[in-house]
Design a protein around this motif. Sequence first.
Motif, PDB file in Angstrom:
ATOM      1  N   ILE A   1       0.838  -1.204   0.000  1.00  0.00           N
ATOM      2  CA  ILE A   1       0.000   0.000   0.000  1.00  0.00           C
ATOM      3  C   ILE A   1       0.872   1.253   0.000  1.00  0.00           C
ATOM      4  N   LEU A   2       1.914   1.245   0.837  1.00  0.00           N
ATOM      5  CA  LEU A   2       2.785   2.419   0.923  1.00  0.00           C
ATOM      6  C   LEU A   2       3.638   2.604  -0.329  1.00  0.00           C
ATOM      7  N   THR A   3       3.752   1.596  -1.160  1.00  0.00           N
ATOM      8  CA  THR A   3       4.432   1.732  -2.445  1.00  0.00           C
ATOM      9  C   THR A   3       3.448   2.179  -3.517  1.00  0.00           C
ATOM     10  N   ALA A   4       2.222   1.673  -3.469  1.00  0.00           N
ATOM     11  CA  ALA A   4       1.229   1.982  -4.502  1.00  0.00           C
ATOM     12  C   ALA A   4       0.763   3.430  -4.437  1.00  0.00           C
ATOM     13  N   ILE A   5       0.659   3.996  -3.251  1.00  0.00           N
ATOM     14  CA  ILE A   5       0.167   5.368  -3.108  1.00  0.00           C
ATOM     15  C   ILE A   5       1.059   6.369  -3.847  1.00  0.00           C
ATOM     16  N   PRO A   6       2.381   6.402  -3.613  1.00  0.00           N
ATOM     17  CA  PRO A   6       3.203   7.356  -4.365  1.00  0.00           C
ATOM     18  C   PRO A   6       3.230   7.066  -5.869  1.00  0.00           C
ATOM     19  N   PHE A   7       3.223   5.775  -6.254  1.00  0.00           N
ATOM     20  CA  PHE A   7       3.194   5.446  -7.677  1.00  0.00           C
ATOM     21  C   PHE A   7       1.928   5.986  -8.334  1.00  0.00           C
ATOM     22  N   TYR A   8       0.808   5.886  -7.657  1.00  0.00           N
ATOM     23  CA  TYR A   8      -0.448   6.387  -8.212  1.00  0.00           C
ATOM     24  C   TYR A   8      -0.374   7.898  -8.432  1.00  0.00           C
ATOM     25  N   TYR A   9       0.031   8.632  -7.408  1.00  0.00           N
ATOM     26  CA  TYR A   9       0.050  10.089  -7.531  1.00  0.00           C
ATOM     27  C   TYR A   9       1.133  10.579  -8.494  1.00  0.00           C
ATOM     28  N   ALA A  10       2.245   9.873  -8.566  1.00  0.00           N
ATOM     29  CA  ALA A  10       3.284  10.250  -9.523  1.00  0.00           C
ATOM     30  C   ALA A  10       2.852   9.915 -10.949  1.00  0.00           C
ATOM     31  N   GLY A  11       2.142   8.808 -11.127  1.00  0.00           N
ATOM     32  CA  GLY A  11       1.711   8.396 -12.460  1.00  0.00           C
ATOM     33  C   GLY A  11       0.577   9.231 -13.011  1.00  0.00           C
TER      34      GLY A  11
ATOM     35  N   ALA B   1       7.558   7.063   2.343  1.00  0.00           N
ATOM     36  CA  ALA B   1       8.875   6.441   2.497  1.00  0.00           C
ATOM     37  C   ALA B   1       9.243   6.315   3.972  1.00  0.00           C
ATOM     38  N   ILE B   2       9.000   7.362   4.746  1.00  0.00           N
ATOM     39  CA  ILE B   2       9.313   7.325   6.174  1.00  0.00           C
ATOM     40  C   ILE B   2       8.465   6.258   6.876  1.00  0.00           C
ATOM     41  N   VAL B   3       7.170   6.221   6.567  1.00  0.00           N
ATOM     42  CA  VAL B   3       6.295   5.225   7.196  1.00  0.00           C
ATOM     43  C   VAL B   3       6.712   3.819   6.782  1.00  0.00           C
ATOM     44  N   GLN B   4       7.127   3.660   5.518  1.00  0.00           N
ATOM     45  CA  GLN B   4       7.542   2.338   5.056  1.00  0.00           C
ATOM     46  C   GLN B   4       8.829   1.881   5.749  1.00  0.00           C
ATOM     47  N   VAL B   5       9.734   2.790   6.013  1.00  0.00           N
ATOM     48  CA  VAL B   5      10.945   2.431   6.758  1.00  0.00           C
ATOM     49  C   VAL B   5      10.568   1.931   8.149  1.00  0.00           C
ATOM     50  N   ILE B   6       9.626   2.609   8.785  1.00  0.00           N
ATOM     51  CA  ILE B   6       9.180   2.194  10.116  1.00  0.00           C
ATOM     52  C   ILE B   6       8.506   0.823  10.046  1.00  0.00           C
ATOM     53  N   VAL B   7       7.674   0.603   9.018  1.00  0.00           N
ATOM     54  CA  VAL B   7       7.015  -0.698   8.847  1.00  0.00           C
ATOM     55  C   VAL B   7       8.056  -1.800   8.689  1.00  0.00           C
ATOM     56  N   HIS B   8       9.088  -1.551   7.885  1.00  0.00           N
ATOM     57  CA  HIS B   8      10.127  -2.561   7.697  1.00  0.00           C
ATOM     58  C   HIS B   8      10.874  -2.843   8.998  1.00  0.00           C
ATOM     59  N   PHE B   9      11.180  -1.801   9.758  1.00  0.00           N
ATOM     60  CA  PHE B   9      11.877  -2.011  11.027  1.00  0.00           C
ATOM     61  C   PHE B   9      11.038  -2.832  11.991  1.00  0.00           C
ATOM     62  N   VAL B  10       9.747  -2.563  12.057  1.00  0.00           N
ATOM     63  CA  VAL B  10       8.892  -3.233  13.030  1.00  0.00           C
ATOM     64  C   VAL B  10       8.542  -4.655  12.594  1.00  0.00           C
TER      65      VAL B  10
ATOM     66  N   THR C   1       3.139  18.615  -3.474  1.00  0.00           N
ATOM     67  CA  THR C   1       2.288  17.703  -2.715  1.00  0.00           C
ATOM     68  C   THR C   1       2.675  16.251  -2.999  1.00  0.00           C
ATOM     69  N   THR C   2       2.964  15.955  -4.264  1.00  0.00           N
ATOM     70  CA  THR C   2       3.383  14.602  -4.625  1.00  0.00           C
ATOM     71  C   THR C   2       4.686  14.246  -3.930  1.00  0.00           C
ATOM     72  N   TYR C   3       5.632  15.174  -3.885  1.00  0.00           N
ATOM     73  CA  TYR C   3       6.894  14.926  -3.180  1.00  0.00           C
ATOM     74  C   TYR C   3       6.663  14.714  -1.694  1.00  0.00           C
ATOM     75  N   ALA C   4       5.748  15.485  -1.102  1.00  0.00           N
ATOM     76  CA  ALA C   4       5.450  15.331   0.330  1.00  0.00           C
ATOM     77  C   ALA C   4       4.842  13.958   0.602  1.00  0.00           C
ATOM     78  N   ILE C   5       3.929  13.517  -0.273  1.00  0.00           N
ATOM     79  CA  ILE C   5       3.328  12.192  -0.112  1.00  0.00           C
ATOM     80  C   ILE C   5       4.393  11.109  -0.277  1.00  0.00           C
ATOM     81  N   LEU C   6       5.255  11.266  -1.253  1.00  0.00           N
ATOM     82  CA  LEU C   6       6.338  10.299  -1.481  1.00  0.00           C
ATOM     83  C   LEU C   6       7.248  10.210  -0.257  1.00  0.00           C
ATOM     84  N   PHE C   7       7.660  11.356   0.266  1.00  0.00           N
ATOM     85  CA  PHE C   7       8.542  11.374   1.432  1.00  0.00           C
ATOM     86  C   PHE C   7       7.851  10.789   2.662  1.00  0.00           C
ATOM     87  N   GLY C   8       6.581  11.146   2.871  1.00  0.00           N
ATOM     88  CA  GLY C   8       5.840  10.632   4.019  1.00  0.00           C
ATOM     89  C   GLY C   8       5.662   9.122   3.954  1.00  0.00           C
TER      90      GLY C   8
END
Length: 104
Positions: A22-32, A49-58, A40-47
């Motif tokens: 889901i966290l990969t599909a959201i930025p791809f959708y808005y960028a595409g 990415a940060i959440v996905q890093v946390i998901v991977h760590f946990v 706004t697209t960059y902010a969504i991408l950065f946000g």
Amino acid sequence: MSNQHAESGTKGYIIGFIASLILTAIPFYYAGTQSLSAHTTYAILFGCAIVQVIVHFVYFLHMELKTDEGRWNFISLIFAAIVVLIVIGGSLWIMWNLNINMMM
């Protein structure tokens, strides 16, 4: 007892995998679609990415602060991140300084 841990581990991996998708599909959708402004697209991408890093760590690296081992793993991660930032920042500073001083 070990069967219960295997099920909870599998459940955690599935949750982490779905969250990562889901966290990969959201930025791809808005960028595409380019339906939002570039900032706004960059902010969504950065946000995302940060959440996905946390998901991977946990969910995948099992970084938890509840146990003593988890705290030491987190401290090691922070130390490694600081070293990487110092190396990248120092390299950029050196390249910028060389560029300024070597220009004719």
